[in-house]
Enzyme design. Structure first.
Site, PDB file in Angstrom:
ATOM      1  N   HIS A  48     -10.098 -29.420 -35.191  1.00 16.63           N
ATOM      2  CA  HIS A  48     -10.803 -28.199 -34.798  1.00 16.63           C
ATOM      3  C   HIS A  48     -11.811 -28.476 -33.691  1.00 16.63           C
ATOM      4  CE1 HIS A  48      -8.769 -26.152 -37.999  1.00 16.63           C
ATOM      5  NE2 HIS A  48      -9.304 -26.944 -38.911  1.00 16.63           N
ATOM      6  N   LYS A 107       0.832  -1.210   0.000  1.00 19.27           N
ATOM      7  CA  LYS A 107       0.000   0.000   0.000  1.00 19.27           C
ATOM      8  C   LYS A 107       0.864   1.257   0.000  1.00 19.27           C
ATOM      9  CE  LYS A 107      -3.660   2.387   2.532  1.00 19.27           C
ATOM     10  NZ  LYS A 107      -4.711   2.298   3.559  1.00 19.27           N
TER      11      LYS A 107
END
Length: 516
Positions: A273, A134
């Site tokens: 595919h 922070k």
């Protein structure tokens, strides 16, 4: 300058600490880390010397103290902050090096108990990391040993870490603590046997590799794996030969692998595919491969093969006759491996435990614009007993073909139709916008690949119900004698009547398998 070091992963920490001391950085440390550093001659300030409070509760409380967190969170450019910590006798901490209790390693151990897992939930570590991250403008925070070098280089050259580097390190911390908390939350859900989908969905994955590109060359992509037991899953496969797998390779291989897991007898699945284009079962892997190949010799070219038995030299010789992108098998004989490696562009993957399915608790995820669709995986074939709805019952041979073909259509894109006979797929019609097109496509593929007569006595599977009798009419004209489908249409009777007219046996599963 002060650094606080407390790490579970001690990779490179001694060398890093010695380099910091050479730069006149004071080192605060705790527990096992302090002992390791002191044993290597690194001067260390004990955490209790800073807090004025002894470590307690078997080490559960060490760094949860204002002397630590005020030293991390004080903004150096805020005069009030600095005046307050001076009054409180708090010295700023400029560098935090923390990695957390090994929760992941603990829960992955065989037979680990809940109490042991709970003890490996870090409290002080994430708190320090978040405080330091922070206040990234003033504090450098390292959670990954890979970042030691960059921090040292900047301290040596500029006597401080660049703000942009601190911001990078800060963001890395929040990724790390988020993943850590998600692992804990996921583990706790499993421990309480939760089956409902959570109100807030958090998941964590670890990168396996960056991809050259995604579905298309202009898209970025990477391959991630779930954290946990991945036996039998594609992320557990070992590549033995060939160039790096692509995004489409992995996606297509996944489809073939999941279909192959449905079979217990020697089976070979070919996919193109992400759709099955040839499936064969037999007494051995060679027979299975020949059935898969001969069902559609054209489409298998450039496809992907998954086998649930060891690839032998006889099968390898057949595979080498055409171009195959990928072969996946639990093992390869030495001679088979030698033969297959003669083909430069083939990829060979070895996947032990190939028969292991995803657990019922697994999720299927689909990203949509602005959100995520989440569902449990489709891990069943049908519910309850199969229902014969026609006057004629299928013969035992037809019933076996129906079950064999039902597995195939489960993995064909909807609308999907699959046709099979004698443990061999004959044709697949995937991904059509209406069912009769899918049916006609599957029939036409059979005739093109194997000749008109091959469909006599074959079985047909549909992934969802027939809205009309047109598919039955087409099947009857082609010589198909048995059909399996979910049922549930308002016009089921129309299809049943058509089957009775042509002497076709029809079975309802009571369960559909849409695949989108």
């Amino acid at each position: 300058m002060r650094a606080l070091i407390s790490v579970s992963d001690k990779t490179g920490i001694v060398e890093f600490a010695k380099a910091l001391r050479a730069l006149d950085v004071d080192i605060i440390s705790t527990g096992g880390t302090a002992k390791v550093l002191e044993a290597e001659g690194v001067e260390v300030i004990g955490i209790s010397d800073i807090t004025g409070f002894p470590e307690c509760l078997d080490g559960r409380v060490k760094t949860l103290d204002p002397h630590i967190h005020a030293g991390l969170l004080a903004r150096r450019d805020n005069k009030e902050h600095m005046a307050q910590i001076e009054k409180l006798g708090v010295t700023p901490i400029d560098l935090v090096v923390v990695n957390l209790y090994p929760f992941k390693a603990t829960i992955l151990k065989e037979g680990v108990q809940l109490d042991e897992a709970i003890e490996n939930i870090d409290i002080g570590g994430p708190t320090m990391l978040r405080s330091a991250a922070k206040n990234y403008q003033d504090v450098s925070v390292i959670v990954d040993p890979a970042d030691y070098e960059v921090v040292l280089d900047e301290l040596k050259t500029g006597k401080k870490v660049k703000k942009e580097t601190n911001f990078y390190l800060s963001s890395k911390v929040f990724e790390h603590t988020s993943s850590y908390d998600t692992l804990i939350a996921t583990y706790m859900r499993k421990q309480r046997g939760a089956t409902e989908l959570p109100e807030v969905m958090t998941m964590t994955f670890e990168k396996v590799q960056d991809m050259r590109y995604g579905e298309n060359p202009h898209q970025q992509a990477a391959f991630y794996k779930e954290v946990g037991n991945t036996k039998g899953m594609l992320t557990d496969a070992v590549q033995l030969h060939g160039k790096e797998l692509s995004f489409n390779n992995i996606n297509d291989t996944h489809g073939a692998l999941e279909l192959c897991k449905e079979y217990t007898e020697p089976t070979v699945v070919a996919c193109k595919h992400a759709n099955p284009c040839g499936v064969g079962s037999g007494t051995d892997v060679y027979e299975a491969y020949m059935r898969a190949y001969s069902s559609d010799p054209k489409s298998i070219f450039g496809g992907i093969i998954v086998a649930n038995r060891e690839i032998d030299s006889k099968t390898a010789l057949e595979i080498n006759k055409i171009f195959i992108e990928i072969v996946v098998a639990p093992s390869y004989s030495a001679e088979a491996l030698k033969l297959l490696r003669e083909k430069k562009n083939i990829r060979l993957l070895q996947l032990e435990n190939i028969e292991v399915k995803q657990p019922d608790t697994a999720y299927d995820l689909k990203k949509v614009s602005g959100g995520l669709l989440v569902q449990t995986i489709d891990n069943v074939l049908y519910e309850g007993a199969l229902e014969v709805v026609t006057d004629r019952k299928p013969t035992p041979e037809e019933m076996e073909d129906l079950k064999f073909t039902w597995k195939i259509v489960k993995y064909a894109k909807s609308n999907g139709i699959a046709i099979g006979k004698n443990k061999q797929s004959l044709g697949v019609g995937p991904g059509q916008v209406n069912r009769i097109w899918a049916c006609n496509q599957a029939i036409d593929h059979c005739k093109e690949a194997l000749g008109d007569g091959i469909l006599k006595g074959a079985s047909l599977a549909s992934d969802a119900f027939f809205p009309f009798s047109d598919c039955v009419e087409a099947a009857a004209a082609a010589g198909i004698t048995a059909i399996i489908q979910p049922g549930g249409s308002m016009k089921d009777q129309e299809s049943i009547d058509a089957c009775n007219k042509y002497g076709i046996a029809m079975v309802f599963t009571g369960m559909r398998h849409f695949k989108h």
